[in-house]
Design a protein around this motif. Structure first.
Motif, PDB file in Angstrom:
ATOM      1  N   THR A 258     -48.461  18.855  17.820  1.00  0.00           N
ATOM      2  CA  THR A 258     -47.977  17.817  16.719  1.00  0.00           C
ATOM      3  C   THR A 258     -46.913  18.337  15.790  1.00  0.00           C
ATOM      4  O   THR A 258     -47.645  18.853  15.318  1.00  0.00           O
ATOM      5  CB  THR A 258     -49.341  17.131  15.915  1.00  0.00           C
ATOM      6  OG1 THR A 258     -50.198  16.297  17.213  1.00  0.00           O
ATOM      7  CG2 THR A 258     -48.950  16.261  15.161  1.00  0.00           C
ATOM      8  N   LEU A 259     -45.906  18.101  16.060  1.00  0.00           N
ATOM      9  CA  LEU A 259     -45.003  18.065  14.763  1.00  0.00           C
ATOM     10  C   LEU A 259     -44.938  16.415  14.095  1.00  0.00           C
ATOM     11  O   LEU A 259     -44.843  15.328  14.168  1.00  0.00           O
ATOM     12  CB  LEU A 259     -43.668  18.022  14.359  1.00  0.00           C
ATOM     13  CG  LEU A 259     -43.331  19.252  15.812  1.00  0.00           C
ATOM     14  CD1 LEU A 259     -43.434  18.684  17.637  1.00  0.00           C
ATOM     15  CD2 LEU A 259     -42.283  19.568  15.420  1.00  0.00           C
TER      16      LEU A 259
ATOM     17  N   ALA B  77     -45.356  21.949  11.911  1.00  0.00           N
ATOM     18  CA  ALA B  77     -45.693  21.898  13.294  1.00  0.00           C
ATOM     19  C   ALA B  77     -47.229  22.735  12.295  1.00  0.00           C
ATOM     20  O   ALA B  77     -47.388  24.237  12.780  1.00  0.00           O
ATOM     21  CB  ALA B  77     -45.351  22.762  14.073  1.00  0.00           C
ATOM     22  N   ALA B  78     -48.197  22.740  12.057  1.00  0.00           N
ATOM     23  CA  ALA B  78     -49.298  23.191  11.753  1.00  0.00           C
ATOM     24  C   ALA B  78     -50.162  24.140  12.561  1.00  0.00           C
ATOM     25  O   ALA B  78     -50.272  25.298  12.052  1.00  0.00           O
ATOM     26  CB  ALA B  78     -50.627  22.198  10.771  1.00  0.00           C
ATOM     27  N   GLN B  79     -50.085  24.030  13.657  1.00  0.00           N
ATOM     28  CA  GLN B  79     -50.752  24.317  14.777  1.00  0.00           C
ATOM     29  C   GLN B  79     -50.374  25.627  15.184  1.00  0.00           C
ATOM     30  O   GLN B  79     -50.139  26.559  15.495  1.00  0.00           O
ATOM     31  CB  GLN B  79     -50.934  23.666  15.874  1.00  0.00           C
ATOM     32  CG  GLN B  79     -51.767  22.614  16.253  1.00  0.00           C
ATOM     33  CD  GLN B  79     -51.427  21.213  16.912  1.00  0.00           C
ATOM     34  OE1 GLN B  79     -50.580  20.702  16.967  1.00  0.00           O
ATOM     35  NE2 GLN B  79     -51.765  21.768  17.780  1.00  0.00           N
ATOM     36  N   LEU B  80     -49.015  25.057  15.155  1.00  0.00           N
ATOM     37  CA  LEU B  80     -48.014  26.350  15.128  1.00  0.00           C
ATOM     38  C   LEU B  80     -46.990  27.654  13.922  1.00  0.00           C
ATOM     39  O   LEU B  80     -46.478  28.479  14.081  1.00  0.00           O
ATOM     40  CB  LEU B  80     -46.365  25.914  15.488  1.00  0.00           C
ATOM     41  CG  LEU B  80     -46.570  25.335  17.093  1.00  0.00           C
ATOM     42  CD1 LEU B  80     -45.259  24.936  18.021  1.00  0.00           C
ATOM     43  CD2 LEU B  80     -47.574  26.223  18.357  1.00  0.00           C
TER      44      LEU B  80
ATOM     45  N   THR C 276     -45.749  26.504  11.153  1.00  0.00           N
ATOM     46  CA  THR C 276     -43.961  27.236  11.467  1.00  0.00           C
ATOM     47  C   THR C 276     -43.124  25.660  10.524  1.00  0.00           C
ATOM     48  O   THR C 276     -44.169  24.370  10.836  1.00  0.00           O
ATOM     49  CB  THR C 276     -42.922  27.024  12.969  1.00  0.00           C
ATOM     50  OG1 THR C 276     -41.881  27.269  11.761  1.00  0.00           O
ATOM     51  CG2 THR C 276     -43.066  25.839  13.497  1.00  0.00           C
ATOM     52  N   VAL C 277     -42.713  25.427   9.913  1.00  0.00           N
ATOM     53  CA  VAL C 277     -41.485  24.379   9.652  1.00  0.00           C
ATOM     54  C   VAL C 277     -40.493  23.963  10.454  1.00  0.00           C
ATOM     55  O   VAL C 277     -39.571  25.171  10.285  1.00  0.00           O
ATOM     56  CB  VAL C 277     -42.203  24.397   8.517  1.00  0.00           C
ATOM     57  CG1 VAL C 277     -41.007  24.339   7.416  1.00  0.00           C
ATOM     58  CG2 VAL C 277     -41.377  22.355   7.846  1.00  0.00           C
ATOM     59  N   PHE C 278     -40.136  23.167  10.713  1.00  0.00           N
ATOM     60  CA  PHE C 278     -38.530  22.987  10.897  1.00  0.00           C
ATOM     61  C   PHE C 278     -37.720  22.640   9.618  1.00  0.00           C
ATOM     62  O   PHE C 278     -37.672  21.266   9.665  1.00  0.00           O
ATOM     63  CB  PHE C 278     -37.885  22.372  12.191  1.00  0.00           C
ATOM     64  CG  PHE C 278     -38.575  23.173  13.834  1.00  0.00           C
ATOM     65  CD1 PHE C 278     -38.100  24.144  14.048  1.00  0.00           C
ATOM     66  CD2 PHE C 278     -40.403  22.419  13.657  1.00  0.00           C
ATOM     67  CE1 PHE C 278     -39.245  24.808  15.027  1.00  0.00           C
ATOM     68  CE2 PHE C 278     -41.475  23.547  14.933  1.00  0.00           C
ATOM     69  CZ  PHE C 278     -40.275  24.594  15.388  1.00  0.00           C
ATOM     70  N   THR C 279     -36.505  23.159   9.600  1.00  0.00           N
ATOM     71  CA  THR C 279     -36.359  22.476   8.055  1.00  0.00           C
ATOM     72  C   THR C 279     -35.313  22.474   8.394  1.00  0.00           C
ATOM     73  O   THR C 279     -34.285  21.622   7.092  1.00  0.00           O
ATOM     74  CB  THR C 279     -36.213  23.452   6.506  1.00  0.00           C
ATOM     75  OG1 THR C 279     -35.193  24.591   7.037  1.00  0.00           O
ATOM     76  CG2 THR C 279     -37.904  24.102   6.539  1.00  0.00           C
TER      77      THR C 279
ATOM     78  N   PRO D 275     -48.618  26.261   3.844  1.00  0.00           N
ATOM     79  CA  PRO D 275     -49.287  27.424   3.440  1.00  0.00           C
ATOM     80  C   PRO D 275     -48.522  28.335   3.245  1.00  0.00           C
ATOM     81  O   PRO D 275     -46.851  28.335   3.845  1.00  0.00           O
ATOM     82  CB  PRO D 275     -49.950  27.352   4.823  1.00  0.00           C
ATOM     83  CG  PRO D 275     -50.525  26.117   5.638  1.00  0.00           C
ATOM     84  CD  PRO D 275     -49.404  25.132   4.879  1.00  0.00           C
ATOM     85  N   PRO D 276     -48.129  29.238   2.302  1.00  0.00           N
ATOM     86  CA  PRO D 276     -47.164  30.452   2.316  1.00  0.00           C
ATOM     87  C   PRO D 276     -46.677  31.290   3.661  1.00  0.00           C
ATOM     88  O   PRO D 276     -45.667  31.787   3.561  1.00  0.00           O
ATOM     89  CB  PRO D 276     -48.200  30.970   1.170  1.00  0.00           C
ATOM     90  CG  PRO D 276     -49.502  31.325   0.539  1.00  0.00           C
ATOM     91  CD  PRO D 276     -49.438  29.597   1.142  1.00  0.00           C
ATOM     92  N   GLU D 277     -47.179  30.969   4.291  1.00  0.00           N
ATOM     93  CA  GLU D 277     -47.624  31.958   4.990  1.00  0.00           C
ATOM     94  C   GLU D 277     -46.822  30.839   6.300  1.00  0.00           C
ATOM     95  O   GLU D 277     -46.216  31.725   7.407  1.00  0.00           O
ATOM     96  CB  GLU D 277     -48.558  32.948   6.139  1.00  0.00           C
ATOM     97  CG  GLU D 277     -49.449  31.672   6.969  1.00  0.00           C
ATOM     98  CD  GLU D 277     -50.611  31.243   5.879  1.00  0.00           C
ATOM     99  OE1 GLU D 277     -51.456  30.411   6.011  1.00  0.00           O
ATOM    100  OE2 GLU D 277     -50.414  30.974   4.621  1.00  0.00           O
ATOM    101  N   THR D 278     -46.282  30.145   6.153  1.00  0.00           N
ATOM    102  CA  THR D 278     -45.062  28.992   7.345  1.00  0.00           C
ATOM    103  C   THR D 278     -44.091  29.632   6.957  1.00  0.00           C
ATOM    104  O   THR D 278     -43.852  30.403   6.238  1.00  0.00           O
ATOM    105  CB  THR D 278     -45.593  27.685   6.767  1.00  0.00           C
ATOM    106  OG1 THR D 278     -46.901  27.057   6.534  1.00  0.00           O
ATOM    107  CG2 THR D 278     -44.853  26.821   7.691  1.00  0.00           C
ATOM    108  N   VAL D 279     -44.048  29.693   8.764  1.00  0.00           N
ATOM    109  CA  VAL D 279     -42.150  30.257   8.638  1.00  0.00           C
ATOM    110  C   VAL D 279     -41.531  28.988   9.092  1.00  0.00           C
ATOM    111  O   VAL D 279     -41.587  28.197   9.328  1.00  0.00           O
ATOM    112  CB  VAL D 279     -42.303  30.993  10.373  1.00  0.00           C
ATOM    113  CG1 VAL D 279     -41.220  31.140  10.911  1.00  0.00           C
ATOM    114  CG2 VAL D 279     -43.557  32.258  11.029  1.00  0.00           C
TER     115      VAL D 279
END
Length: 209
Positions: free
Chosen positions: A119-120, A137-140, A142-145, A179-183
């Motif tokens: 889910t995005l 995408a919490a499961q991945l 990552t965030v596409f900005t 979360p700070p580790e989010t890519v």
């Protein structure tokens, strides 16, 4: 099947307010071996279609409507049958590039897109453009900005339809809350993380208010 993120760099030009610049754009493909979503169909529909390698394209998602992020979207849609999705606040920008062809659907804050079991979530992050969005995408992890947040700071706000205090609010309220580790996978250039950008963004927040 395992979901993965494929990355393609395409080259072209960005034009706004009477100027034109050469740019390299990141195109992100999220999916598995059977289906995918494209984030920002930039410059080269044929190259993006080739990278899909026969997978079913579920959607062409536009992080915003500057021409360098949407110029290949109609051609990719025509080739694949996938709908083009855009936040409605960016329709004035979209029409500068594609006056005869509207997007097929709307992105709304808090809305979700699903592909390959992932889910995005759409985060409306205006500032670089009125209808700019990020896709989390919490499961991945990552965030596409798009052009809202880069390695080193916020996207540009010196041209029409942009506003510096607004982009700072968007980054502080929507992206630094992740979360700070989010890519952070950006519209141009290298990826980073929320944690890596947060300390320097405090300076930008102060400067914007």
């Amino acid at each position: 099947m395992t979901v993965r993120i494929d990355h393609l760099v395409t080259s072209g030009t960005f034009s706004l307010d009477g100027g034109t610049w050469d740019v390299d754009n990141n195109v992100w493909i999220v999916g598995d071996d059977t289906e995918a979503i494209v984030i920002d169909a930039a410059h080269d529909a044929a190259a993006i279609e080739a990278a899909l390698a026969g997978r079913t394209l579920r959607a062409i998602v536009c992080t915003h409507a500057h021409n360098d992020h949407i110029d290949a979207a109609p051609a990719l849609a025509a080739a694949t049958g996938a709908p083009v999705l855009l936040h409605p606040d960016d329709l004035p920008l979209w029409k500068q590039t594609h006056p005869e062809r509207l997007p097929d659907g709307e992105l709304t804050d808090g809305g979700t897109l699903s592909v390959a079991g992932t889910t995005l979530t759409v985060l409306h992050t205006p500032g670089h453009a009125p209808g700019a969005v990020c896709l989390y995408a919490a499961q991945l992890g990552t965030v596409f900005t798009g052009d809202t947040l880069f390695q080193g700071g916020p996207g540009a706000t010196g041209r029409s339809f942009s506003h510096f205090p607004t982009i700072i609010d968007s980054i502080r309220d929507r992206l630094l809350a992740l979360p700070p580790e989010t890519v952070v996978r950006t519209g141009h250039g290298d990826s980073t993380t929320v944690g890596a950008e947060a300390p320097q963004l405090a300076e930008w927040i102060q400067r914007g208010h």
